[in-house]
Design a protein around this motif. Sequence first.
Motif, PDB file in Angstrom:
ATOM      1  N   ALA A 280      79.810   2.264 112.614  1.00 34.21           N
ATOM      2  CA  ALA A 280      78.344   2.944 113.520  1.00 34.21           C
ATOM      3  C   ALA A 280      78.940   3.943 114.629  1.00 34.21           C
ATOM      4  O   ALA A 280      80.140   3.844 115.070  1.00 34.21           O
ATOM      5  CB  ALA A 280      77.596   2.104 114.147  1.00 34.21           C
ATOM      6  N   ALA A 281      78.291   5.009 114.684  1.00 35.33           N
ATOM      7  CA  ALA A 281      78.738   6.291 115.950  1.00 35.33           C
ATOM      8  C   ALA A 281      79.152   5.529 117.179  1.00 35.33           C
ATOM      9  O   ALA A 281      80.016   5.854 117.783  1.00 35.33           O
ATOM     10  CB  ALA A 281      77.810   7.049 116.020  1.00 35.33           C
ATOM     11  N   ASN A 282      78.333   4.421 117.400  1.00 35.07           N
ATOM     12  CA  ASN A 282      78.638   3.915 119.082  1.00 35.07           C
ATOM     13  C   ASN A 282      79.405   2.397 118.846  1.00 35.07           C
ATOM     14  O   ASN A 282      79.273   1.644 119.790  1.00 35.07           O
ATOM     15  CB  ASN A 282      77.411   3.522 119.577  1.00 35.07           C
ATOM     16  CG  ASN A 282      76.395   2.590 118.893  1.00 35.07           C
ATOM     17  OD1 ASN A 282      76.707   2.191 117.771  1.00 35.07           O
ATOM     18  ND2 ASN A 282      75.244   2.153 119.453  1.00 35.07           N
ATOM     19  N   VAL A 283      80.269   2.383 117.719  1.00 37.00           N
ATOM     20  CA  VAL A 283      80.839   1.011 117.654  1.00 37.00           C
ATOM     21  C   VAL A 283      82.479   1.321 117.514  1.00 37.00           C
ATOM     22  O   VAL A 283      82.659   2.026 116.635  1.00 37.00           O
ATOM     23  CB  VAL A 283      80.540   0.023 116.412  1.00 37.00           C
ATOM     24  CG1 VAL A 283      81.350  -1.226 116.428  1.00 37.00           C
ATOM     25  CG2 VAL A 283      78.896  -0.244 116.654  1.00 37.00           C
ATOM     26  N   VAL A 284      83.427   0.594 118.207  1.00 35.70           N
ATOM     27  CA  VAL A 284      84.771   0.835 117.816  1.00 35.70           C
ATOM     28  C   VAL A 284      84.955   0.085 116.517  1.00 35.70           C
ATOM     29  O   VAL A 284      84.501  -1.037 116.403  1.00 35.70           O
ATOM     30  CB  VAL A 284      85.591   0.252 119.010  1.00 35.70           C
ATOM     31  CG1 VAL A 284      87.226   0.199 118.495  1.00 35.70           C
ATOM     32  CG2 VAL A 284      85.238   0.807 120.361  1.00 35.70           C
ATOM     33  N   PRO A 285      85.479   0.843 115.499  1.00 33.18           N
ATOM     34  CA  PRO A 285      85.589   0.086 114.255  1.00 33.18           C
ATOM     35  C   PRO A 285      86.411  -1.193 114.303  1.00 33.18           C
ATOM     36  O   PRO A 285      87.855  -1.108 114.811  1.00 33.18           O
ATOM     37  CB  PRO A 285      86.215   1.266 113.448  1.00 33.18           C
ATOM     38  CG  PRO A 285      85.870   2.340 114.034  1.00 33.18           C
ATOM     39  CD  PRO A 285      85.947   2.199 115.502  1.00 33.18           C
ATOM     40  N   GLY A 286      85.992  -2.010 113.759  1.00 36.84           N
ATOM     41  CA  GLY A 286      86.707  -3.419 113.582  1.00 36.84           C
ATOM     42  C   GLY A 286      87.202  -3.689 112.096  1.00 36.84           C
ATOM     43  O   GLY A 286      88.434  -4.507 111.986  1.00 36.84           O
ATOM     44  N   LEU A 287      86.753  -2.900 111.191  1.00 35.51           N
ATOM     45  CA  LEU A 287      87.495  -3.227 109.800  1.00 35.51           C
ATOM     46  C   LEU A 287      87.411  -1.630 109.056  1.00 35.51           C
ATOM     47  O   LEU A 287      86.439  -1.070 109.088  1.00 35.51           O
ATOM     48  CB  LEU A 287      86.445  -4.038 109.099  1.00 35.51           C
ATOM     49  CG  LEU A 287      86.809  -4.194 107.527  1.00 35.51           C
ATOM     50  CD1 LEU A 287      88.058  -5.104 107.644  1.00 35.51           C
ATOM     51  CD2 LEU A 287      85.771  -5.265 107.076  1.00 35.51           C
ATOM     52  N   ALA A 288      88.451  -1.469 108.486  1.00 33.95           N
ATOM     53  CA  ALA A 288      88.762  -0.137 107.782  1.00 33.95           C
ATOM     54  C   ALA A 288      89.465  -0.549 106.467  1.00 33.95           C
ATOM     55  O   ALA A 288      90.152  -1.289 106.548  1.00 33.95           O
ATOM     56  CB  ALA A 288      89.336   0.818 108.541  1.00 33.95           C
ATOM     57  N   SER A 289      89.481   0.238 105.528  1.00 35.31           N
ATOM     58  CA  SER A 289      90.085   0.220 104.000  1.00 35.31           C
ATOM     59  C   SER A 289      90.521   1.572 103.724  1.00 35.31           C
ATOM     60  O   SER A 289      89.750   2.542 104.092  1.00 35.31           O
ATOM     61  CB  SER A 289      89.333  -0.422 102.946  1.00 35.31           C
ATOM     62  OG  SER A 289      88.275   0.284 102.707  1.00 35.31           O
ATOM     63  N   PHE A 290      91.848   1.712 103.250  1.00 33.88           N
ATOM     64  CA  PHE A 290      92.144   2.928 102.773  1.00 33.88           C
ATOM     65  C   PHE A 290      93.117   2.765 101.572  1.00 33.88           C
ATOM     66  O   PHE A 290      93.673   1.462 101.260  1.00 33.88           O
ATOM     67  CB  PHE A 290      92.937   3.685 103.550  1.00 33.88           C
ATOM     68  CG  PHE A 290      94.197   2.945 104.207  1.00 33.88           C
ATOM     69  CD1 PHE A 290      95.345   3.008 103.690  1.00 33.88           C
ATOM     70  CD2 PHE A 290      94.109   2.141 105.145  1.00 33.88           C
ATOM     71  CE1 PHE A 290      96.560   2.519 104.245  1.00 33.88           C
ATOM     72  CE2 PHE A 290      95.095   1.305 105.927  1.00 33.88           C
ATOM     73  CZ  PHE A 290      96.404   1.579 105.301  1.00 33.88           C
ATOM     74  N   SER A 291      93.268   3.670 100.671  1.00 33.84           N
ATOM     75  CA  SER A 291      94.301   3.824  99.435  1.00 33.84           C
ATOM     76  C   SER A 291      95.479   4.599  99.856  1.00 33.84           C
ATOM     77  O   SER A 291      95.523   5.371 100.818  1.00 33.84           O
ATOM     78  CB  SER A 291      93.686   4.367  98.191  1.00 33.84           C
ATOM     79  OG  SER A 291      93.335   5.749  98.573  1.00 33.84           O
ATOM     80  N   ILE A 292      96.478   4.042  99.153  1.00 33.99           N
ATOM     81  CA  ILE A 292      97.723   4.868  99.452  1.00 33.99           C
ATOM     82  C   ILE A 292      98.251   5.204  97.959  1.00 33.99           C
ATOM     83  O   ILE A 292      98.394   4.519  96.670  1.00 33.99           O
ATOM     84  CB  ILE A 292      98.850   3.950  99.935  1.00 33.99           C
ATOM     85  CG1 ILE A 292      98.455   3.803 101.422  1.00 33.99           C
ATOM     86  CG2 ILE A 292     100.309   4.868  99.982  1.00 33.99           C
ATOM     87  CD1 ILE A 292      99.486   2.832 102.180  1.00 33.99           C
ATOM     88  N   ASP A 293      98.576   6.507  97.492  1.00 37.90           N
ATOM     89  CA  ASP A 293      99.160   6.958  96.412  1.00 37.90           C
ATOM     90  C   ASP A 293     100.575   7.803  96.697  1.00 37.90           C
ATOM     91  O   ASP A 293     100.283   8.798  97.117  1.00 37.90           O
ATOM     92  CB  ASP A 293      98.239   7.978  95.692  1.00 37.90           C
ATOM     93  CG  ASP A 293      98.602   8.121  94.043  1.00 37.90           C
ATOM     94  OD1 ASP A 293      99.728   8.649  94.111  1.00 37.90           O
ATOM     95  OD2 ASP A 293      97.703   8.301  93.448  1.00 37.90           O
ATOM     96  N   ILE A 294     101.591   7.244  96.280  1.00 37.66           N
ATOM     97  CA  ILE A 294     102.806   8.029  96.219  1.00 37.66           C
ATOM     98  C   ILE A 294     103.472   8.317  95.087  1.00 37.66           C
ATOM     99  O   ILE A 294     103.590   7.167  94.224  1.00 37.66           O
ATOM    100  CB  ILE A 294     103.910   7.225  97.443  1.00 37.66           C
ATOM    101  CG1 ILE A 294     103.167   7.062  98.941  1.00 37.66           C
ATOM    102  CG2 ILE A 294     105.327   7.962  97.656  1.00 37.66           C
ATOM    103  CD1 ILE A 294     104.097   6.174  99.704  1.00 37.66           C
ATOM    104  N   ARG A 295     103.992   9.461  94.882  1.00 36.78           N
ATOM    105  CA  ARG A 295     104.611  10.031  93.605  1.00 36.78           C
ATOM    106  C   ARG A 295     105.756  10.775  93.948  1.00 36.78           C
ATOM    107  O   ARG A 295     105.912  11.484  95.014  1.00 36.78           O
ATOM    108  CB  ARG A 295     103.565  10.689  92.894  1.00 36.78           C
ATOM    109  CG  ARG A 295     102.163   9.914  92.690  1.00 36.78           C
ATOM    110  CD  ARG A 295     101.061  10.884  91.563  1.00 36.78           C
ATOM    111  NE  ARG A 295      99.888  10.458  91.810  1.00 36.78           N
ATOM    112  CZ  ARG A 295      99.031  10.608  90.571  1.00 36.78           C
ATOM    113  NH1 ARG A 295      99.362  11.188  89.593  1.00 36.78           N
ATOM    114  NH2 ARG A 295      97.796   9.988  90.715  1.00 36.78           N
ATOM    115  N   ALA A 296     106.619  10.691  92.778  1.00 34.69           N
ATOM    116  CA  ALA A 296     107.956  11.741  92.968  1.00 34.69           C
ATOM    117  C   ALA A 296     108.426  11.740  91.710  1.00 34.69           C
ATOM    118  O   ALA A 296     108.296  10.718  90.826  1.00 34.69           O
ATOM    119  CB  ALA A 296     108.833  11.052  93.986  1.00 34.69           C
ATOM    120  N   GLU A 297     108.999  12.859  91.368  1.00 37.02           N
ATOM    121  CA  GLU A 297     109.913  12.924  90.000  1.00 37.02           C
ATOM    122  C   GLU A 297     111.145  11.797  90.225  1.00 37.02           C
ATOM    123  O   GLU A 297     111.208  11.301  89.097  1.00 37.02           O
ATOM    124  CB  GLU A 297     110.487  14.571  90.093  1.00 37.02           C
ATOM    125  CG  GLU A 297     111.206  14.535  88.621  1.00 37.02           C
ATOM    126  CD  GLU A 297     111.687  16.209  88.806  1.00 37.02           C
ATOM    127  OE1 GLU A 297     112.459  16.493  87.746  1.00 37.02           O
ATOM    128  OE2 GLU A 297     111.733  16.521  89.917  1.00 37.02           O
TER     129      GLU A 297
END
Length: 417
Positions: A280-297
């Motif tokens: 919410a716009a007026n709340v310090v976030p307590g929970l977040a999720s994210f993805s990571i994708d790392i690639r290389a030859e």
Amino acid sequence: MKAMDPASQQAGRQAMQWAELLAQHTEAAGMLTRTYLTPTHQAAAAALTQWMEQSGLRVRRDNAGNVIGRYEAAPGCEHRPALVTGSHFDTVRNAGKYDGNLGIVLPLACIAQWHRAGKRFAFPIEVIGFAEEEGVRFKATLLGSRTVAGTFDPAVLENLDGEGISMRQAIRAAGLDPAGIAGDAWSPASVAAFVEVHIEQGPLLLNEGLPVGVVTAISGASRFMAEVRGLAGHAGTVPMHLRRDAAMAAAEIGLYIERRCGIKPGLVGTMGILEVVQGAANVVPGLASFSIDIRAEEDADRLAAVADVRAEIERIAARRQVSIDVRQTHEAASVPCAPRLQAALARAIERAGLAVRHLPSGAGHDAMAMAPLGEVAMLFVRCGNGGISHHPDETMSTEDACIAAEVFSHLVEQFQP
């Protein structure tokens, strides 16, 4: 560039015509969407079967739904290992016309020219329309090529689509036998090499003014999902130095991934999902999720970056007083393309009077799944529109299709099993 062979010009034009016709097989009006074993997908398989038969190939389907055409060798050479080519004919949602499809119709168009001329080789040629690569319907990728390579995981047969239909049920409804998939694996002794023609899905060839390029390796990939737990609070009353902000921790990790993966060419890192859970716009976030994708030859580069990112995640979590749970969701090693096949493609490009460009593939392809059967190679073809792919603006020119047909034809004509 040298004057182009008329047969290659005809093959390139035919490939583009077939790509247009395949694009008419779509599940959604106004966009191209063709997912595994839907009626639309089955109709596309029927079209490929017809074109293969018209081009002089003997056609069969396996129990994963792959469409396989065999162009027989010259008399006395029928039992030699085959040069195998092909790509996938399923699509992402709202796709372009050439991803996957080009790698089926362009070799097929070349074979059609040889068939008309009565030309056969000292080895058979197998063209595979892989039934599934994208993983859209059942969230499992490379099903067609894994079937051929003998690495199909039977556990995915229980995966459900959005309507609650299992993959097992869909295969049976298509008149195929899920129990027969294991028996559809090819022997490595039957494969001389696998060569895939594919649009680049990137801007390098376009930016350098080159129609084709030689792939050096298909990059390995490591993927993760992460959850950050901080402490929610009022946005107006919690002082900045006392915050345990889950979103800012995730954002800092994303910026580190960008810096770390920007230090070496061929290494890339992406945070494709970033979500503040119940934010919410007026709340310090307590929970977040994210993805990571790392690639290389190079796997060593990828694994070093992964180790550094995971170490930085621990440091950020400790400093910001949040907990971060990281779960790996995918791991695939890099698949190098065979040096002798790279050299053969380079000679074919030089013969056409063009400069040779070597480049890695950051995207996964059926070729990586086919590697257990033997040597693999890829020919990239230039994309237009900034190199965009997986999008309706994906495009390529007929001229580039003709050039690719000439390069592929020369590769086959000079191929030594």
